[in-house]
Design an enzyme around this catalytic site. Structure first.
Site, PDB file in Angstrom:
ATOM      1  CB  THR A 167      -8.219  12.865  13.384  1.00 16.34           C
ATOM      2  OG1 THR A 167      -9.539  13.063  14.203  1.00 16.34           O
ATOM      3  CG2 THR A 167      -7.983  14.339  13.555  1.00 16.34           C
ATOM      4  CG  HIS A 208      -6.895   6.997  16.984  1.00 13.71           C
ATOM      5  ND1 HIS A 208      -5.737   8.234  16.716  1.00 13.71           N
ATOM      6  CD2 HIS A 208      -7.863   7.545  17.458  1.00 13.71           C
ATOM      7  CE1 HIS A 208      -6.536   9.092  17.242  1.00 13.71           C
ATOM      8  NE2 HIS A 208      -7.714   8.996  17.594  1.00 13.71           N
ATOM      9  CB  THR A 243     -12.058   7.727  19.007  1.00 11.50           C
ATOM     10  OG1 THR A 243     -10.985   8.634  19.112  1.00 11.50           O
ATOM     11  CG2 THR A 243     -12.948   8.031  20.333  1.00 11.50           C
ATOM     12  CG  HIS A 267     -13.554  10.978  12.518  1.00  6.83           C
ATOM     13  ND1 HIS A 267     -14.565  10.991  13.552  1.00  6.83           N
ATOM     14  CD2 HIS A 267     -12.406  11.556  12.858  1.00  6.83           C
ATOM     15  CE1 HIS A 267     -14.048  12.110  14.409  1.00  6.83           C
ATOM     16  NE2 HIS A 267     -12.734  12.210  14.274  1.00  6.83           N
TER      17      HIS A 267
HETATM   18  P1  2AM Z   1      -9.815  11.668  17.883  1.00  7.34           P
HETATM   19  O1  2AM Z   1      -9.205  11.866  16.401  1.00  7.34           O
HETATM   20  O2  2AM Z   1      -9.164  10.866  18.634  1.00  7.34           O
HETATM   21  O3  2AM Z   1     -11.123  11.006  17.510  1.00  7.34           O
HETATM   22  C1  2AM Z   1     -12.836  16.638  17.127  1.00  7.34           C
HETATM   23  O4  2AM Z   1     -12.354  16.652  18.653  1.00  7.34           O
HETATM   24  C2  2AM Z   1     -11.717  15.477  16.542  1.00  7.34           C
HETATM   25  O5  2AM Z   1     -10.451  16.056  16.555  1.00  7.34           O
HETATM   26  C3  2AM Z   1     -11.594  14.202  17.274  1.00  7.34           C
HETATM   27  O6  2AM Z   1     -11.960  13.436  16.462  1.00  7.34           O
HETATM   28  C4  2AM Z   1     -10.683  14.101  18.242  1.00  7.34           C
HETATM   29  O7  2AM Z   1      -9.858  12.933  18.593  1.00  7.34           O
HETATM   30  C5  2AM Z   1      -9.435  15.344  17.345  1.00  7.34           C
HETATM   31  N1  2AM Z   1      -8.789  16.041  18.215  1.00  7.34           N
HETATM   32  C6  2AM Z   1      -9.199  16.823  19.099  1.00  7.34           C
HETATM   33  N2  2AM Z   1      -8.161  17.702  19.799  1.00  7.34           N
HETATM   34  C7  2AM Z   1      -6.911  17.207  19.004  1.00  7.34           C
HETATM   35  C8  2AM Z   1      -5.709  17.384  19.185  1.00  7.34           C
HETATM   36  N3  2AM Z   1      -5.082  18.227  19.926  1.00  7.34           N
HETATM   37  N4  2AM Z   1      -4.837  16.765  18.552  1.00  7.34           N
HETATM   38  C9  2AM Z   1      -5.260  15.584  17.389  1.00  7.34           C
HETATM   39  N5  2AM Z   1      -6.490  15.475  17.461  1.00  7.34           N
HETATM   40  C10 2AM Z   1      -7.559  16.104  18.092  1.00  7.34           C
END
Ligand code: 2AM
Length: 222
Positions: A71, A153, A155, A69
């Site tokens: 985010t 992005h 992950t 996904h």
């Molecule tokens: P990602 O977007 O790089 O994959 C749950 O942990 C999701 O939220 C993951 O997909 C993670 O990274 C994202 N995430 C976790 N902490 C975050 C933060 N402080 N800011 C933005 N995205 C975050």
């Protein structure tokens, strides 16, 4: 009231449809496999191993992190700054459950993460939080001056002990170097695209043909 609090998810984002998840995982695995065999990569292997002469198997080095996904807003069930405001935005409500076509324009690898850069359209940017890049400025100072959406992005994997939030920071770091005028070292024209090295174990593959990834805008609760 308390009911509203509970309804705020862990995060919002675009979730890649299952048909394209496999394609993206395969492309990423192919890339890691190829990167591992390049002399240029071997020359800088110490970035990953910390030791000269030691080999690294990139396919084993990264752990996958669940459903692919992109985010948009990390809400932490309402505890993150701006979470409630984001959840209540009319555009977020209107687009909730809609399918979009994400364009994955590059793959990047660092000693911490592997990910895909997402190039957002104007419409997709309506769902992008205004402060997503600024929020990263304490870690990547130049991030505040990068265009909105730079952090977008998917992950694809994290090294042992690394949290996925790192992937977007790694991407911002590479984009900040580009913005400062660092061209990086063009290493090789690969079948998938051109591979550039930015030092300190940072590799970017600009895809010749971006991957079009259908994805549903939704949210995740554990
Ligand atoms: P990602 O977007 O790089 O994959 C749950 O942990 C999701 O939220 C993951 O997909 C993670 O990274 C994202 N995430 C976790 N902490 C975050 C933060 N402080 N800011 C933005 N995205 C975050």
């Amino acid at each position: 009231g308390p009911l509203e609090e509970v309804s705020i998810p862990f995060y919002f984002g675009w979730f890649l449809l299952s048909s394209v998840q496999d394609k993206v995982r395969c492309t990423s695995m192919d890339f890691l496999k190829t990167l591992d065999t390049l002399e240029a990569f071997k020359k800088h292997m110490i970035d990953f191993t910390g030791k000269a002469e030691k080999e690294v198997d990139l396919e084993q080095y990264f752990e996958a992190k669940g459903t692919l996904h992109c985010t948009t807003k990390f809400c932490d069930y309402g505890k993150a700054e701006g979470a409630k405001e984001y959840a209540l935005k009319p555009t977020v409500k209107d687009f909730y459950g809609s399918t979009f076509e994400l364009s994955l324009s590059a793959l990047f690898v660092t000693p911490r993460t592997v990910g895909a850069r997402v190039s957002l359209t104007e419409e997709q940017l309506l769902l992008w939080p205004d402060d997503a890049e600024k929020e990263a400025a304490s870690v990547v100072p130049a991030a505040a001056s990068l265009p909105l959406g730079s952090r977008a992005h998917v992950t694809l994997g994290c090294a042992e002990g690394v949290e996925p939030v790192q992937t977007g920071l790694d991407l911002l770091e590479i984009l900040a170097l580009q913005q400062e005028g660092q061209q990086g070292e063009l290493v090789e024209e690969m079948e998938l695209g051109s591979l550039t090295y930015y030092g300190e174990g940072r590799w970017l593959l600009s895809l010749r043909e971006p991957i079009c990834a259908p994805a549903c805008f939704s949210s995740f609760y554990t």
